[in-house]
Write an enzyme that holds these catalytic residues in place. Structure first.
Site, PDB file in Angstrom:
ATOM      1  N   SER A 258     -40.967 -30.280   1.728  1.00  0.00           N
ATOM      2  CA  SER A 258     -41.594 -28.958   1.797  1.00  0.00           C
ATOM      3  C   SER A 258     -41.771 -28.335   0.414  1.00  0.00           C
ATOM      4  CB  SER A 258     -40.762 -28.029   2.690  1.00  0.00           C
ATOM      5  OG  SER A 258     -39.459 -27.870   2.171  1.00  0.00           O
TER       6      SER A 258
ATOM      7  N   ASP B 267     -33.976 -25.750   1.685  1.00  0.00           N
ATOM      8  CA  ASP B 267     -33.406 -26.771   0.816  1.00  0.00           C
ATOM      9  C   ASP B 267     -34.513 -27.447   0.014  1.00  0.00           C
ATOM     10  OD1 ASP B 267     -34.667 -28.079   2.857  1.00  0.00           O
ATOM     11  OD2 ASP B 267     -33.160 -29.656   3.031  1.00  0.00           O
TER      12      ASP B 267
ATOM     13  N   ASP C  20     -35.709 -31.256  -1.274  1.00  0.00           N
ATOM     14  CA  ASP C  20     -35.547 -32.702  -1.206  1.00  0.00           C
ATOM     15  C   ASP C  20     -35.872 -33.290  -2.572  1.00  0.00           C
ATOM     16  OD1 ASP C  20     -34.965 -32.779   1.609  1.00  0.00           O
ATOM     17  OD2 ASP C  20     -37.088 -32.371   1.966  1.00  0.00           O
TER      18      ASP C  20
ATOM     19  N   ASP D  28     -30.797 -32.096  -1.220  1.00  0.00           N
ATOM     20  CA  ASP D  28     -30.634 -33.450  -0.703  1.00  0.00           C
ATOM     21  C   ASP D  28     -31.128 -34.396  -1.790  1.00  0.00           C
ATOM     22  OD1 ASP D  28     -29.736 -32.381   1.634  1.00  0.00           O
ATOM     23  OD2 ASP D  28     -31.547 -32.789   2.789  1.00  0.00           O
TER      24      ASP D  28
ATOM     25  N   LYS E  56     -44.301 -24.922  11.299  1.00  0.00           N
ATOM     26  CA  LYS E  56     -42.878 -25.191  11.082  1.00  0.00           C
ATOM     27  C   LYS E  56     -42.026 -24.045  11.612  1.00  0.00           C
ATOM     28  CE  LYS E  56     -41.344 -27.041   7.343  1.00  0.00           C
ATOM     29  NZ  LYS E  56     -41.027 -27.319   5.926  1.00  0.00           N
TER      30      LYS E  56
ATOM     31  N   TYR F 131     -37.460 -28.719  16.201  1.00  0.00           N
ATOM     32  CA  TYR F 131     -37.534 -29.115  14.790  1.00  0.00           C
ATOM     33  C   TYR F 131     -36.222 -29.797  14.408  1.00  0.00           C
ATOM     34  CZ  TYR F 131     -38.631 -28.738   9.776  1.00  0.00           C
ATOM     35  OH  TYR F 131     -38.907 -29.009   8.460  1.00  0.00           O
TER      36      TYR F 131
END
Length: 737
Positions: free
Chosen positions: A102, A113, A115, A167, A228, A237
């Protein structure tokens, strides 16, 4: 000459524009003033939900990523020196942090968060990433809640760094150094890499490819933000629990943009629900054609050559090589739930375009806790916060196995897991607990006892074996499953989440919309067996309490809409809808008793007075007459005490002798076949048996077991004995008349 030149220019101007996608667009219509006004209203509706990040938030994320990138470079330099690389070369090997998901797509919200992918040169191993780099991150003062999941399908380190959740994946390139301007879209980079590195790199490669395949990025981003938010509010989700994750929702929106390239976000949202409410799954969703020339030899999603790909229920294929299905976790239940949500979304957006509703209605949360009569509460607990984070991550990754076990039960039409995690209502000091809730919808049946202990037991054993094998299991870690009825949810959840009295309930499978289902009060007695050790032969006496059935006083109105459609695979198996009982009611009574270290699935088959039963040897026996008839009374008198005792099923497992395995998969059996190999449950209800402890149940050694599997091990698989680890296992029995 001038005429020829002008004709050539005219021919060039008539050349059709090429649009991305595997098919031509459905519509090239430009947005109207009404569409633009709806788009403005959409943006105003989204702002209170924090789907847009602030300028301060964006700046802080950039600072965090800068610190992380610096730590990566210093760590790679230290590893290089530790492996006897000259200092001059160690300074130039490079290494870099890439973003994807995202954040890379530009649709992240406040508090979301990030990624990230750590790319290192060839002399840095994944073991270095999960050892030395993990320790470096752990020692940073900004780091909290760090845990590594090395055995995951895509290995990852999760942490909170200076208030931002990260992450971090790892990929090692087959290069001596990683330059700052390295483009990860080049396929040649995948040469000589292992599968885990390829999967880690695919995150960045898919994100970049997706941005190149949408006709208008701004419209795509706004529509994706709305979808989303809708998916999270409606509880669909979660990739790990069998729904869709962020990349899958992004690909569905991207495909909608390809079909309507000139539409703005407000129109794209409506078209999104229109397209996918009518999509004929398992027809795959593709953003580009799959390259037939597999130059590097990696496995590509192709059901023609890969038999396992034929069982995917809702394939959404990534656009970057090697193309993979991003929705392999989807089950029959989760697909049915999402299909129903697509239809509801289409109805709401249609009302919005007709001026009968606003965008707020689209983002109203679902009434999960008022939707079903029966629930399973899955609880995980640990004695430290760090151990609890690891334990929750492992259990959550295996919940889909429990959903699959429940779906294979003959009388369960739907197993709906709520993706949200809930803390305990009354937390205890030094005990960290997380709860998941699974709603159960049953096929409409007449009579029978359903024991879900075997399905629960298979799941808990799978989790514990996985935890033992990777060293995650620590003292104090527990996993527990309980069955509760809707009225008992107040013992686990605050009243603010239980405003379902005026919500409609899902009708049982086979009921018509608008009919008033019979309502019975559900009697449930629960018990927890004392702590036992996996693999031990210790058993606990089972206390069985008498079931009661009363008329229920409830404020729940009759259902006004039909339940989600039964998945095609289950319709093919064939589920019979029996006739109502003598009094025209369906009794949904639930009881829960203490179980031993292992349980079995026991279903009492509903009998028809006109239909004889066929035994395993081919003999035909007459079904018992209806309750209250004279023939029934005579049959009860003729049944000797010895035969009554023979009806009791031995359901305990000898810890030293594994039970025999099934010769075939139960998923291939029809309901009649399942019922024939399952024994009825008989409960002694006299006062003498209540005073004395009952004999511990055991598994019938003649009972055919499930096929063994490395991913889905069953109760008969070998066990590893672990000392000082408490395992709480309950017997969950549902009595339906």
């Amino acid at each position: 000459m001038a005429t020829m030149a002008s004709g050539k220019e005219a021919g060039d101007s008539q050349t059709p524009r090429k649009y991305p996608g595997i098919t031509s667009p459905i519509s090239l219509s430009e947005p109207t003033k009404f569409d633009i006004d709806l788009n403005v209203k959409l943006v105003n509706t989204l702002k209170p939900y924090n789907v847009f990040d602030t300028e301060e938030g964006l700046t802080h994320r950039m600072v965090v990523l800068g610190k992380l990138n610096k730590l990566v470079k210093e760590w790679i330099k230290q590893v290089s020196l530790a492996k006897n690389m000259p200092p001059a070369i160690a300074e130039t090997v490079g290494g870099k942090i890439y973003t994807f998901g995202s954040y890379r797509l530009g649709v992240h919200g406040a508090g979301a968060d990030i990624d990230t992918l750590c790319v290192a040169p060839r002399h840095v191993d994944r073991s270095d990433f999960f050892s030395s780099f993990y320790e470096i991150l752990k020692d940073q003062k900004e780091t909290t809640d760090i845990r590594g999941v090395e055995e995951a399908f895509v290995p990852v380190i999760k942490l909170d760094f200076d208030g931002v959740e990260l992450d971090i994946l790892f990929a090692r390139l087959a290069l001596p150094q990683v330059p700052e301007d390295q483009d990860l879209r080049e396929e040649v980079l995948l040469k000589n890499l292992d599968q885990r590195c390829v999967r880690s790199l695919n995150g960045c490669r898919v994100t970049d490819e997706m941005l190149h395949l949408v006709p208008n990025r701004e419209n795509f981003r706004l529509a994706l933000r709305a979808i989303k938010l809708w998916a999270k509010r409606r509880g669909v989700y979660s990739n790990v629990l069998g729904f869709l994750g962020g990349v899958s929702w992004a690909m569905l929106v991207a495909r909608t943009c390809q079909l309507y390239p000139n539409a703005i976000a407000s129109t794209l949202i409506h078209k999104f629900f229109l397209v996918f409410s009518r999509w004929e799954w398992p027809q795959p969703v593709l953003l580009k054609q799959i390259d037939e020339n597999n130059r590097l030899g990696f496995q590509v999603w192709d059901p023609r050559t890969n038999p396992m790909d034929r069982f995917h229920l809702m394939p959404i294929i990534t656009p970057a090589y090697p193309q993979q299905n991003s929705t392999y976790n989807v089950s029959l239940s989760t697909r049915a739930i999402m299909q129903e949500e697509f239809k509801i979304g289409l109805q709401v957006t249609q009302e919005i375009f007709e001026g009968k509703a606003t965008w707020d209605k689209l983002f109203e949360p679902g009434s999960f806790f008022g939707k079903y009569k029966h629930y399973i509460v899955l609880s995980t607990s640990a004695t430290s916060k760090e151990h609890h984070l690891e334990w929750v991550g492992l259990v959550e990754s295996k919940v889909r196995i429990l959903i699959g076990n429940l779906e294979r039960t003959a009388y369960i039409a739907l197993a709906h897991v709520n993706p949200k995690q809930y803390p305990p209502l009354n937390p205890q000091e030094d005990v960290f607990v997380t709860n998941w809730f699974i709603g159960l919808q049953f096929n409409k049946i007449e009579g029978g006892n359903i024991d879900l202990t075997f399905e629960i037991q298979s799941f808990t054993d799978t989790v514990h074996r996985q935890a033992i094998s990777n060293g995650t299991l620590k003292e104090g870690m527990k996993i527990e499953a309980r069955s509760v009825r809707r009225k008992q949810l107040g013992e686990y959840l605050p009243p603010s989440l239980l405003k379902f009295n005026k919500k409609r309930s899902l009708p049982a499978q086979g009921e018509e919309a608008g009919e008033t289902p019979p309502r019975k009060k559900i009697s449930l007695d629960s018990g927890i067996s004392p702590a036992s050790t996996p693999g031990s032969a210790q058993t606990t006496p089972v206390t069985v309490r008498k079931l009661s059935t009363k008329t229920e006083d409830t404020d729940t109105p009759p259902p006004t809409s039909a339940s989600p459609p039964l998945p095609e695979a289950e319709r093919q198996q064939g589920t019979t809808t029996p006739e109502p009982t003598a009094n025209g009611t369906l009794d949904d009574s639930v009881t829960e008793t203490n179980g031993s270290a292992a349980g079995t699935t026991e279903v009492k088959r509903p009998h028809s007075p006109d239909t004889p039963d066929t035994t395993a040897d081919g003999n035909t026996t007459q079904s018992p007459p209806p309750e209250g008839s004279e023939v029934k009374a005579a049959a009860d008198k003729q049944l000797s005490p010895d035969k009554q005792e023979a009806k009791d099923v031995d359901t305990s497992v000898d810890g030293n002798e594994p039970a025999p395995k099934r010769s075939h998969s139960p998923s291939n059996e029809g309901p009649d076949q399942k019922l024939q190999r399952q024994s009825p449950l008989t409960v002694e209800e006299d006062e003498a048996s209540m005073k004395n402890p009952a004999t511990p149940p055991s598994i019938d050694q003649n009972r055919v077991q499930r096929l063994p599997s490395g991913e889905l091990p069953d109760i008969s698989s070998p066990r590893t004995t672990t000392a000082n680890v408490s395992v709480v296992k309950n017997s969950i029995k549902l009595r339906l008349k």
